[in-house]
Scaffold this active site. Structure first.
Site, PDB file in Angstrom:
ATOM      1  N   LYS A  69       0.848  -1.193   0.000  1.00 20.72           N
ATOM      2  CA  LYS A  69       0.000   0.000   0.000  1.00 20.72           C
ATOM      3  C   LYS A  69       0.883   1.242   0.000  1.00 20.72           C
ATOM      4  O   LYS A  69       1.847   1.341   0.761  1.00 20.72           O
ATOM      5  CB  LYS A  69      -0.914  -0.011   1.226  1.00 20.72           C
ATOM      6  CG  LYS A  69      -2.001   1.043   1.215  1.00 20.72           C
ATOM      7  CD  LYS A  69      -2.943   0.885   2.397  1.00 20.72           C
ATOM      8  CE  LYS A  69      -3.832  -0.322   2.238  1.00 20.72           C
ATOM      9  NZ  LYS A  69      -4.862  -0.407   3.302  1.00 20.72           N
ATOM     10  N   GLU A 101     -19.346  -6.793   9.773  1.00 18.35           N
ATOM     11  CA  GLU A 101     -20.330  -6.052  10.566  1.00 18.35           C
ATOM     12  C   GLU A 101     -21.342  -6.966  11.239  1.00 18.35           C
ATOM     13  O   GLU A 101     -21.745  -6.728  12.382  1.00 18.35           O
ATOM     14  CB  GLU A 101     -21.061  -5.046   9.667  1.00 18.35           C
ATOM     15  CG  GLU A 101     -20.176  -3.929   9.137  1.00 18.35           C
ATOM     16  CD  GLU A 101     -19.479  -4.267   7.833  1.00 18.35           C
ATOM     17  OE1 GLU A 101     -18.806  -3.383   7.282  1.00 18.35           O
ATOM     18  OE2 GLU A 101     -19.612  -5.432   7.370  1.00 18.35           O
ATOM     19  N   ARG A 138     -25.601  -3.318   6.939  1.00 21.54           N
ATOM     20  CA  ARG A 138     -25.174  -4.668   6.572  1.00 21.54           C
ATOM     21  C   ARG A 138     -25.438  -5.670   7.699  1.00 21.54           C
ATOM     22  O   ARG A 138     -25.333  -6.869   7.487  1.00 21.54           O
ATOM     23  CB  ARG A 138     -23.683  -4.663   6.222  1.00 21.54           C
ATOM     24  CG  ARG A 138     -23.287  -3.590   5.230  1.00 21.54           C
ATOM     25  CD  ARG A 138     -21.841  -3.722   4.799  1.00 21.54           C
ATOM     26  NE  ARG A 138     -21.714  -4.664   3.700  1.00 21.54           N
ATOM     27  CZ  ARG A 138     -20.554  -5.006   3.158  1.00 21.54           C
ATOM     28  NH1 ARG A 138     -19.429  -4.512   3.628  1.00 21.54           N
ATOM     29  NH2 ARG A 138     -20.512  -5.867   2.155  1.00 21.54           N
TER      30      ARG A 138
END
Length: 629
Positions: free
Chosen positions: A291, A375, A403
């Site tokens: 990243k 979640e 969600r």
């Protein structure tokens, strides 16, 4: 190897190769030897454009080579390329005809922060939340099979997104239907990274080659005639691969696993993708990336450089520091309450920094739980804790709680468990657009029996309502917006407010504003010019019915104000009460309209919805004018 840049360019860089690759068709006209130079130009151009607009760029820098290789090898847009999340898709946008529009990224009427079907034929699936790419690509692969089409389906998913159960549901289903598709795991965080090197890259080329695939299929035909022989050979192959590559889990799920390979090694990427392109059945390529690759500060601090704000012109005056963000107020309250009550547990689905649980995680590590992008698990984990006498606080964005709605009802509310939901990013969130807007939480929360639903109007109210919800025996929710409040003085204690009681903030006549949340400041401004009453309602559920009745009896027009969908929201609660009680008073419901509000600055979005001071005043004066006609 990719060039490393040490600062974000303020002037548009020279990009002669990138200028010749405005679309994937043009990209495929370049020679392979030119692609590494193209990658450097693309990386520098991405740095430049994000510096002009602000936004997420760490993930995008990490997939420069992968993006080039995918568009070079596959016949996009006929072949379907599905990006998970979208932060990693900025290089994809640049290479698919939107390079000159990148300066409008996340701006009003500009291009979106995420892939969007209506924006480009290359954006095959709209995304914002994570972990959807494999399911979508699988659906596309099945449709292609039924249509007799040879087009390919490719899903690119990050290692963080792979933590969600939905991703594994799709992996399991794809192997069951033997879908011809490719999943590329963009792994920029897993410990498996140490396996990347010359041997791993070499094995990936061998194992993905046509020769190996043909030998494997030929052996299968011969050995399948002998009872149990093919199964023994398959297990032997699997274990041999398992000693050298980390794909046993995916092999067990029925995928042909290849990797891990270096995601910044373009020749290896190109060779491996070509080999895998025409293999039948579910194919899984594990790619290791870094990243922030190629930008030195982001490589050192990928979290800090996950996103940046727009570069200010040289010599510009520094911005004045404002009050604390609402998330900061929550973070401080969480630490204070945890110090006062050892039962408190903090839970987040991969939003430690965004929800400001950093200090809590450091001070109370044994009571801090980051469950990754999961979640549903976060909510049911909290339910399990509450069953045993703990006091869990789930810090979650409004749009992400959607969600886990079944778990909220089935696992928490039906059992009346003590779980506090600290719901961040409620209302309009700005440049990330409709996929991240918390537009519906009041509507989907207030219909749940037993829920305590609260809407603080400033930082101090937020702190006190968090305490109120924490001490409440049952499920409770405090919803608050992104950004900073009016810089109200914050009382340091942990005193709750009386449940279901609002407060009059300004006494007037004629018009009464019933405000649910942070629009209170704008309502007070408008009320000065109208000599109106302003009530800070605080509670959506239970509604302060006595206060509503009092205002209905003494005013000619009630105006409800909320940063939530009008349908089913707090204003609807007022309407329902008035209808039930037979109280006849005109009501004007102000809130979010029945369409998705596109990305822009938060102030622009509120103005579009008529939820800034000017919009509120205009709507009220228009209603009053109608009444006088």
């Amino acid at each position: 190897m990719p060039k490393t840049f040490h600062e974000i360019p303020r002037e548009r860089p020279e990009t002669p190769l990138l200028d010749r690759a405005d679309t994937p068709q043009q990209l495929r006209l370049l020679g392979e030897a030119e692609l590494e130079v193209l990658a450097d130009e693309l990386r520098q151009y991405l740095l430049y454009t994000v510096g002009q607009t602000g936004g997420h760029f760490g993930a995008g820098l990490g997939v420069i080579e992968l993006t080039i290789a995918l568009h070079y090898v596959f016949d996009t847009p006929d072949d379907r390329l599905v990006w998970d999340v979208g932060h990693q898709a900025y290089p994809h946008k640049i290479l698919t005809g939107r390079r000159e529009r990148m300066s409008t990224l996340r701006q009003k009427d500009g291009i979106a922060a995420f892939p969007r079907r209506s924006e480009s034929e290359y954006d095959t699936f709209g995304v914002g939340h994570s972990s959807t790419s494999i399911s979508a690509a699988l659906g596309m692969a099945i449709a292609a099979r039924l249509q007799g089409s040879k087009r390919k389906s490719v899903a690119v998913i990050g290692d963080g997104a792979l933590t969600a159960g939905m991703a594994f549901e799709a992996l399991n289903h794809a192997s069951d239907v033997k879908a011809d598709m490719l999943v590329v795991l963009n792994d920029n965080d897993m410990s498996i990274s140490r396996n990347v090197g010359g041997l791993s890259n070499y094995l990936a080329k061998i194992l993905s080659s046509r020769t190996y695939a043909s030998m494997r299929e030929g052996s299968k035909k011969v050995l399948s005639r002998l009872p149990g022989a093919w199964e023994i050979a398959r297990k032997t192959e699997e274990h041999a691969k398992g000693m050298l590559v980390p794909g046993t889990l995916f092999e067990e799920l029925g995928w042909n696993y290849i990797g891990p390979i270096d995601g910044h090694d373009l020749p290896t990427l190109l060779a491996t993708l070509r080999n895998m392109r025409d293999l039948e059945g579910p194919q899984f390529l594990h790619v290791i990336t870094k990243k922030g690759k190629g930008f030195a500060p982001a490589e050192v601090d990928p979290i800090g450089y996950h996103a940046i704000t727009k570069l200010e012109p040289l010599g510009a005056a520094p911005k004045q520091a404002g009050g604390p963000k609402y998330s900061n107020v929550f973070g401080q309250w969480l630490c204070d309450m945890a110090a006062a009550d050892t039962r408190l547990m903090g839970i987040t689905p991969a939003m430690k920094e965004g929800s400001d649980l950093v200090a809590f995680s450091e001070r109370f590590p044994e009571r801090y739980f980051d469950v990754a992008i999961a979640e549903q698990h976060a909510v049911t984990l909290a339910a399990g804790m509450a069953c045993e006498g703990a006091k869990p606080v789930v810090a979650i964005y409004s749009t992400f709680l959607q969600r886990a709605y079944d778990q909220l009802i089935h696992d928490v509310a039906v059992q009346n468990l003590d779980v506090l939901f600290a719901i961040d990013r409620a209302g309009l969130v700005g440049e990330d657009g409709p996929t991240h807007a918390g537009s519906f939480d009041l509507s989907y929360l207030r219909c749940i029996p037993g829920m305590l639903v609260m809407t603080p109007s400033d930082e101090n109210e937020m702190r006190r309502l968090l305490t109120t919800g924490y001490l409440f025996e049952g499920p409770a929710a405090v919803r608050y917006p992104r950004g900073s409040g009016p810089n109200a003085a914050i009382e340091p204690g942990l005193e709750p407010l009386e449940i279901g009681k609002g407060i009059i903030r300004r006494q007037g006549q004629g018009v009464a504003f019933l405000v649910f949340g942070v629009q209170l400041a704008d309502a007070l401004k408008v009320a000065e010019g109208l000599d109106a009453t302003v009530a800070d309602m605080r509670f959506v559920k239970p509604l302060d019915e006595a206060l509503v009745r009092q205002l209905a009896d003494s005013h000619e027009l009630l105006v409800t104000v909320e940063e939530n969908a009008v349908m089913g929201g707090a204003g609807s609660a007022v309407n329902e009460f008035l209808a039930h009680e037979g109280l006849s008073v005109p009501v004007l419901n102000l809130g979010l309209p029945d369409y998705y509000v596109e990305h822009a600055k938060p102030a622009q979005m509120l103005a579009e919805c008529g939820l800034d001071a000017a919009g509120i005043e205009a709507a009220v004066r228009a209603r009053l004018a109608e009444s006088n006609d």
